[in-house]
Design an enzyme around this catalytic site. Structure first.
Site, PDB file in Angstrom:
ATOM      1  N   ASP A  80       0.755  -1.286  -0.097  1.00  0.00           N
ATOM      2  CA  ASP A  80      -0.157  -0.175  -0.005  1.00  0.00           C
ATOM      3  C   ASP A  80       0.833   1.070  -0.106  1.00  0.00           C
ATOM      4  O   ASP A  80       1.833   1.424   0.848  1.00  0.00           O
ATOM      5  CB  ASP A  80      -0.943   0.064   1.327  1.00  0.00           C
ATOM      6  CG  ASP A  80      -1.972   1.066   1.283  1.00  0.00           C
ATOM      7  OD1 ASP A  80      -2.391   1.405   0.022  1.00  0.00           O
ATOM      8  OD2 ASP A  80      -2.092   1.558   2.416  1.00  0.00           O
ATOM      9  N   HIS A  81       0.368   2.061  -0.906  1.00  0.00           N
ATOM     10  CA  HIS A  81       1.405   3.591  -1.031  1.00  0.00           C
ATOM     11  C   HIS A  81       2.854   3.377  -0.966  1.00  0.00           C
ATOM     12  O   HIS A  81       3.386   4.075  -0.447  1.00  0.00           O
ATOM     13  CB  HIS A  81       0.948   4.262   0.407  1.00  0.00           C
ATOM     14  CG  HIS A  81      -0.485   4.886   0.362  1.00  0.00           C
ATOM     15  ND1 HIS A  81      -0.700   6.035  -0.449  1.00  0.00           N
ATOM     16  CD2 HIS A  81      -1.552   4.578   0.917  1.00  0.00           C
ATOM     17  CE1 HIS A  81      -2.156   6.165  -0.322  1.00  0.00           C
ATOM     18  NE2 HIS A  81      -2.625   5.469   0.524  1.00  0.00           N
ATOM     19  N   GLU A 132      -2.436   6.203  -8.030  1.00  0.00           N
ATOM     20  CA  GLU A 132      -3.027   7.276  -7.564  1.00  0.00           C
ATOM     21  C   GLU A 132      -3.228   8.507  -8.259  1.00  0.00           C
ATOM     22  O   GLU A 132      -1.910   8.872  -8.741  1.00  0.00           O
ATOM     23  CB  GLU A 132      -2.778   7.540  -6.059  1.00  0.00           C
ATOM     24  CG  GLU A 132      -3.650   8.484  -5.236  1.00  0.00           C
ATOM     25  CD  GLU A 132      -3.611   8.557  -3.690  1.00  0.00           C
ATOM     26  OE1 GLU A 132      -3.498   9.862  -3.051  1.00  0.00           O
ATOM     27  OE2 GLU A 132      -3.503   7.515  -3.099  1.00  0.00           O
ATOM     28  N   HIS A 178      -6.799  10.748   4.975  1.00  0.00           N
ATOM     29  CA  HIS A 178      -6.170   9.707   5.695  1.00  0.00           C
ATOM     30  C   HIS A 178      -6.344   9.814   7.226  1.00  0.00           C
ATOM     31  O   HIS A 178      -6.216  11.050   7.629  1.00  0.00           O
ATOM     32  CB  HIS A 178      -4.705   9.519   5.536  1.00  0.00           C
ATOM     33  CG  HIS A 178      -4.455   8.761   3.845  1.00  0.00           C
ATOM     34  ND1 HIS A 178      -3.768   9.130   3.013  1.00  0.00           N
ATOM     35  CD2 HIS A 178      -4.931   7.628   3.509  1.00  0.00           C
ATOM     36  CE1 HIS A 178      -3.309   8.405   2.046  1.00  0.00           C
ATOM     37  NE2 HIS A 178      -4.231   7.595   2.302  1.00  0.00           N
ATOM     38  N   GLY A 179      -6.557   8.872   8.084  1.00  0.00           N
ATOM     39  CA  GLY A 179      -6.552   9.175   9.690  1.00  0.00           C
ATOM     40  C   GLY A 179      -7.928   9.269   9.950  1.00  0.00           C
ATOM     41  O   GLY A 179      -9.263   9.011   9.345  1.00  0.00           O
ATOM     42  N   ASN A 230     -10.025   1.267   1.159  1.00  0.00           N
ATOM     43  CA  ASN A 230      -9.111   0.977   2.297  1.00  0.00           C
ATOM     44  C   ASN A 230      -9.356   1.592   3.663  1.00  0.00           C
ATOM     45  O   ASN A 230      -9.937   2.696   3.726  1.00  0.00           O
ATOM     46  CB  ASN A 230      -7.751   2.041   1.817  1.00  0.00           C
ATOM     47  CG  ASN A 230      -6.855   1.319   0.783  1.00  0.00           C
ATOM     48  OD1 ASN A 230      -7.550   0.665  -0.410  1.00  0.00           O
ATOM     49  ND2 ASN A 230      -5.682   1.330   0.746  1.00  0.00           N
TER      50      ASN A 230
END
Length: 286
Positions: A80-81, A132, A178-179, A230
């Site tokens: 991922d990423h 992305e 994110h988060g 995700n």
């Protein structure tokens, strides 16, 4: 059954549901996520960020792939990423079956160039690639990287990007962070933008930063073409909040006393996500 991201998402795209991608940070969490996926008969991406790979060690990946081989549901082990081409080579070498190259913070041209290079290499060995376009927001230093302000995915750029890179799936920026969301920040997805992107590129689309968004918006995004979502912060928060409760009993010291209730708390949240993404029972389609 161990498989690739392309296999998982081809079915999800055709049948209009989203495969959950749960980020894990230790082997106990991994087992719990596989268990709830099997209980729900749902396909699964096991997402592991480069920071998480460094934390658990590369040798654990072999055990995960063996567990995936034995599973009653299809599983992709997903890097991922990933930020660099070298990271993609590491992912291929140690057994990942799906990779994400995230060059979204680079220029459009550089993003295309590195994503194309990764795709050519990964496809040569049978792996699938996610990239992305646009940038996801970031709420705190605990989350994956992101930008202070979201740069929304441009539909015309998405068409060019997919054509030039040959990626199998595309993570789009439509309003997520994110988060965990602070009270001062209201989650809101641009669903009209999502619909336009999906109409124009048609390949499986991915939603990052799925923790904390309203369930009705997430459900609608699935209907409009999101095929992978995700989830990291929501399951980790559940896991560690329960751990804080358990550790209030200072007599406990063994992981097999401490971790099981934490895993069960995580599984409750993960099960809710699987249902929300309409992935429950969909493993039978593979």
């Amino acid at each position: 059954m161990l498989t690739t991201g392309k296999v998982l998402l081809a079915v999800a795209n055709e049948k209009n549901f989203a495969v959950p991608a749960f980020n894990i940070s230790d082997y106990a969490m991994f087992n719990g996520i596989v268990d709830i996926s099997e209980e729900k008969n749902a396909p699964l991406f096991v997402g592991i960020h480069p920071d998480e790979v460094r934390h658990i060690g590369v040798d654990v990946i072999a055990a995960m792939t063996q567990r995936a081989h034995r599973s009653s549901v299809p599983i992709a082990i997903h890097w991922d990423h990933g930020a660099t081409y070298q990271e993609m080579l590491t992912a291929i070498r140690i057994g990942f079956t799906s990779v994400m190259i995230d060059a979204s913070m680079k220029s459009f041209e550089d993003n295309i160039a590195i994503s194309k290079k990764v795709t050519e290499t990964a496809h040569a060995v049978g792996l699938s690639v996610e990239a992305e376009l646009g940038t996801i927001g970031k709420t705190d230093s605990e989350a994956e990287d992101g930008s202070d302000a979201i740069i929304y995915t441009d539909p015309a750029d998405a068409v060019t990007f997919v054509r030039e890179t040959g990626v199998d799936s595309l993570a789009v920026a439509i309003g997520t962070y994110h988060g965990l969301y602070p009270k001062s920040l209201k989650p809101e997805l641009k669903l009209d933008l999502l619909k336009e992107i999906k109409d124009r590129v048609q390949i499986p689309l991915v939603l990052h930063g799925g923790s904390g968004n309203p369930d009705d918006e997430i459900a609608q995004s699935v209907k409009l073409g999101i095929n992978k979502i995700n989830i990291s912060s929501d399951i980790k928060a559940a896991y560690h909040m329960k751990m804080r409760e358990v550790l209030a009993d200072e007599s406990l010291r063994e992981p097999n006393s401490i971790q099981p209730p934490c895993i069960e708390a995580m599984k409750v949240v993960a099960g809710q996500k699987i249902d929300l993404f309409e992935a429950t029972g969909k493993a039978s389609l593979y």
